[in-house]
Design a protein around this motif. Sequence first.
Motif, PDB file in Angstrom:
ATOM      1  N   VAL A 177       0.821  -1.215   0.000  1.00 19.86           N
ATOM      2  CA  VAL A 177       0.000   0.000   0.000  1.00 19.86           C
ATOM      3  C   VAL A 177       0.858   1.270   0.000  1.00 19.86           C
ATOM      4  O   VAL A 177       0.340   2.379   0.161  1.00 19.86           O
ATOM      5  N   SER A 178       2.174   1.107  -0.171  1.00 17.57           N
ATOM      6  CA  SER A 178       3.124   2.231  -0.297  1.00 17.57           C
ATOM      7  C   SER A 178       3.116   3.161   0.911  1.00 17.57           C
ATOM      8  O   SER A 178       3.076   4.389   0.784  1.00 17.57           O
ATOM      9  N   LEU A 179       3.147   2.553   2.112  1.00 21.85           N
ATOM     10  CA  LEU A 179       3.242   3.335   3.342  1.00 21.85           C
ATOM     11  C   LEU A 179       4.401   2.835   4.195  1.00 21.85           C
ATOM     12  O   LEU A 179       4.846   1.702   4.041  1.00 21.85           O
ATOM     13  N   HIS A 180       4.873   3.694   5.114  1.00 23.38           N
ATOM     14  CA  HIS A 180       5.880   3.270   6.072  1.00 23.38           C
ATOM     15  C   HIS A 180       5.225   2.274   7.030  1.00 23.38           C
ATOM     16  O   HIS A 180       4.085   2.486   7.483  1.00 23.38           O
ATOM     17  N   PRO A 181       5.899   1.170   7.377  1.00 22.20           N
ATOM     18  CA  PRO A 181       5.292   0.146   8.253  1.00 22.20           C
ATOM     19  C   PRO A 181       4.766   0.703   9.575  1.00 22.20           C
ATOM     20  O   PRO A 181       3.678   0.341  10.020  1.00 22.20           O
TER      21      PRO A 181
END
Length: 305
Positions: free
Chosen positions: A220-224
Amino acid sequence: MRIPDIEGGSGLERLGLFPAEWLEGDFQPRVHAYYFKEWNRFEMAYHRHDSTEIMYVISGVCRVELDGGPELSLKKGEFVILNANAGHRLIVDGKCRMLNVEFGLAERTGAVPSLRALASEDEPLQALLTLSEPYAMLRDPEDAYHTLRSLVLELDKNGMEGGTLSRLLLSQLLIRIGRLWTESARGDSAPMELYVRQSVDYLYQNYDRDIRVKDVAAAVSLHPGYLQRIFRAHTGRTLTEYLTDLRMEKAKMLLGQTGIPISDISDYVGVGSRQYFHALFKKHTGMTPVEFRRSADTHRWTPGV
């Protein structure tokens, strides 16, 4: 069919995303052309054509400039759908791999409903087809891409005329894009909700695999760390807790409704260690997998039948 008159200037402000005719008769969308292409340091001249176009970025970054309008920067998982007569050009500073599909209107054939009929029962599709802007740029949780790729593979197999499945897939694609557009237009809180939904979809599609938080975050192209925070805020559970609950519910279904050997269930739900699976299952249900299956068998048995 009438084409909007855009001579004498870009006329971009006078174009909607689709001509009104798309909802005025018994029509279906029909693909005119499609291609995969990796661009490398490329600058295209402004052009326009009489097909609506979807430009989907598979990898890399590219820019799409609209004649008389904005410049759109697209990265992996993003796409733009352009009005058939919107002047535009592509600019790639590095590398960008894209899937492009061009389509227009055709008389309805076969059993697939017309766009007018579909839009009358699907509000997001209606909203998309009546959008006043000449373009829509969207971020995709891969819902649209899977449909788009299936459409292209079907056309590769059966030719440009396609058949019932290709017509269904193109209609399905527009419905999915309509829903993405509706979600993106909800307001400031929508992006977080969308990321959570995308994450949940990813878990449902991949629960049988070895999944880590970083895998979901990459999807989802986010920082974990950021994904963990918004996921817990919206669901009340961490990603790991949600995945474990999902796996145990799938295990209960497999134990209660199939004859799959108990020793294999752990592999079906993505828990590599059978011992660990048994411990998780008992913690989740209060029973061992053997006890649960016996209980399910008992409930399925009806005396006298």
